[in-house]
Motif scaffolding. Structure first.
Motif, PDB file in Angstrom:
ATOM      1  N   LEU A  75      45.900  41.422  47.254  1.00 35.81           N
ATOM      2  CA  LEU A  75      46.878  41.875  48.285  1.00 35.81           C
ATOM      3  C   LEU A  75      45.929  42.818  49.429  1.00 35.81           C
ATOM      4  CD1 LEU A  75      49.418  41.576  49.547  1.00 35.81           C
ATOM      5  CD2 LEU A  75      50.052  43.529  48.301  1.00 35.81           C
ATOM      6  N   ILE A  76      45.353  43.957  48.773  1.00 38.40           N
ATOM      7  CA  ILE A  76      44.320  44.736  49.519  1.00 38.40           C
ATOM      8  C   ILE A  76      43.390  43.827  50.124  1.00 38.40           C
ATOM      9  CG2 ILE A  76      42.863  46.378  49.547  1.00 38.40           C
ATOM     10  CD1 ILE A  76      44.766  47.731  47.492  1.00 38.40           C
ATOM     11  N   GLY A  77      42.772  42.976  49.466  1.00 39.38           N
ATOM     12  CA  GLY A  77      41.671  42.160  50.124  1.00 39.38           C
ATOM     13  C   GLY A  77      41.986  41.311  51.288  1.00 39.38           C
ATOM     14  N   ALA A  78      43.434  40.596  50.933  1.00 41.58           N
ATOM     15  CA  ALA A  78      43.809  39.805  52.210  1.00 41.58           C
ATOM     16  C   ALA A  78      44.222  40.761  53.251  1.00 41.58           C
ATOM     17  CB  ALA A  78      45.117  39.133  51.472  1.00 41.58           C
ATOM     18  N   ILE A 134      43.038  39.936  57.176  1.00 43.78           N
ATOM     19  CA  ILE A 134      43.850  39.448  58.133  1.00 43.78           C
ATOM     20  C   ILE A 134      44.229  40.467  59.100  1.00 43.78           C
ATOM     21  CG2 ILE A 134      46.362  38.786  58.439  1.00 43.78           C
ATOM     22  CD1 ILE A 134      46.419  37.515  55.489  1.00 43.78           C
ATOM     23  N   ALA A 135      44.055  41.789  58.969  1.00 47.62           N
ATOM     24  CA  ALA A 135      44.079  42.798  59.826  1.00 47.62           C
ATOM     25  C   ALA A 135      43.773  42.623  61.289  1.00 47.62           C
ATOM     26  CB  ALA A 135      43.843  44.132  59.209  1.00 47.62           C
ATOM     27  N   PRO A 136      42.226  42.101  61.367  1.00 53.49           N
ATOM     28  CA  PRO A 136      41.813  42.139  62.774  1.00 53.49           C
ATOM     29  C   PRO A 136      42.484  41.172  63.507  1.00 53.49           C
ATOM     30  CG  PRO A 136      40.086  42.053  61.141  1.00 53.49           C
ATOM     31  CD  PRO A 136      41.265  41.925  60.146  1.00 53.49           C
ATOM     32  N   LEU A 187      39.140  40.919  47.411  1.00 55.57           N
ATOM     33  CA  LEU A 187      39.810  39.539  47.293  1.00 55.57           C
ATOM     34  C   LEU A 187      39.173  39.018  45.881  1.00 55.57           C
ATOM     35  CD1 LEU A 187      41.800  37.755  48.250  1.00 55.57           C
ATOM     36  CD2 LEU A 187      40.439  36.418  49.406  1.00 55.57           C
ATOM     37  N   VAL A 188      37.946  38.842  45.771  1.00 61.06           N
ATOM     38  CA  VAL A 188      37.243  38.421  44.814  1.00 61.06           C
ATOM     39  C   VAL A 188      37.479  38.955  43.466  1.00 61.06           C
ATOM     40  CG1 VAL A 188      34.820  37.810  43.667  1.00 61.06           C
ATOM     41  CG2 VAL A 188      35.530  37.182  46.092  1.00 61.06           C
ATOM     42  N   LEU A 189      37.424  40.265  43.638  1.00 58.32           N
ATOM     43  CA  LEU A 189      37.822  40.992  42.276  1.00 58.32           C
ATOM     44  C   LEU A 189      39.205  40.968  41.763  1.00 58.32           C
ATOM     45  CD1 LEU A 189      36.939  43.359  40.443  1.00 58.32           C
ATOM     46  CD2 LEU A 189      37.707  45.077  42.053  1.00 58.32           C
ATOM     47  N   GLY A 190      40.124  40.632  42.826  1.00 56.76           N
ATOM     48  CA  GLY A 190      41.642  40.477  42.321  1.00 56.76           C
ATOM     49  C   GLY A 190      41.577  38.926  41.707  1.00 56.76           C
ATOM     50  N   CYS A 191      40.924  38.021  42.270  1.00 58.44           N
ATOM     51  CA  CYS A 191      40.736  36.677  41.477  1.00 58.44           C
ATOM     52  C   CYS A 191      40.458  36.880  40.354  1.00 58.44           C
ATOM     53  CB  CYS A 191      39.923  35.617  42.448  1.00 58.44           C
ATOM     54  SG  CYS A 191      41.235  35.477  44.049  1.00 58.44           S
TER      55      CYS A 191
END
Length: 92
Positions: free
Chosen positions: A39-42, A46-48, A71-75
């Motif tokens: 979630l943090i990675g996404a 997306i923020a910019p 994102l990769v760490l979350g996956c």
């Protein structure tokens, strides 16, 4: 000094083939970590595109490496949780 004799009795959970309570808690912790990291990675990636301020767009755009890493760490945490659940289910 000689070593003590090895234990002769295993824990009740191991003897009956049940999963210890700490193991399921650890599996849930890994799953929660995976959700939060992804979630943090996404959000960082997306923020910019969503931010209205040019300075925020520039700041978040320069943090894309951190976003991809999270994102990769979350996956990876998702994969680890899935592997643990499949191993706990045992062969069918």
């Amino acid at each position: 000094m000689p070593l003590p004799a090895p234990p002769t009795r295993k824990g009740d959970n191991v003897a009956h083939g049940q999963q210890p309570k700490n193991r399921s808690k650890n599996d849930n912790d890994v799953l929660i970590k995976g959700i939060l990291c992804a979630l943090i990675g996404a959000i960082i990636l997306i923020a910019p595109y969503v931010a209205r301020s040019p300075s925020v767009q520039e700041l978040m755009g320069s943090a894309f490496v951190v976003g991809w890493f999270a994102l990769v760490l979350g996956c990876a945490f998702f994969a680890l949780a899935a592997k643990r659940r499949m191993a706990a289910a045992g062969p069918h």
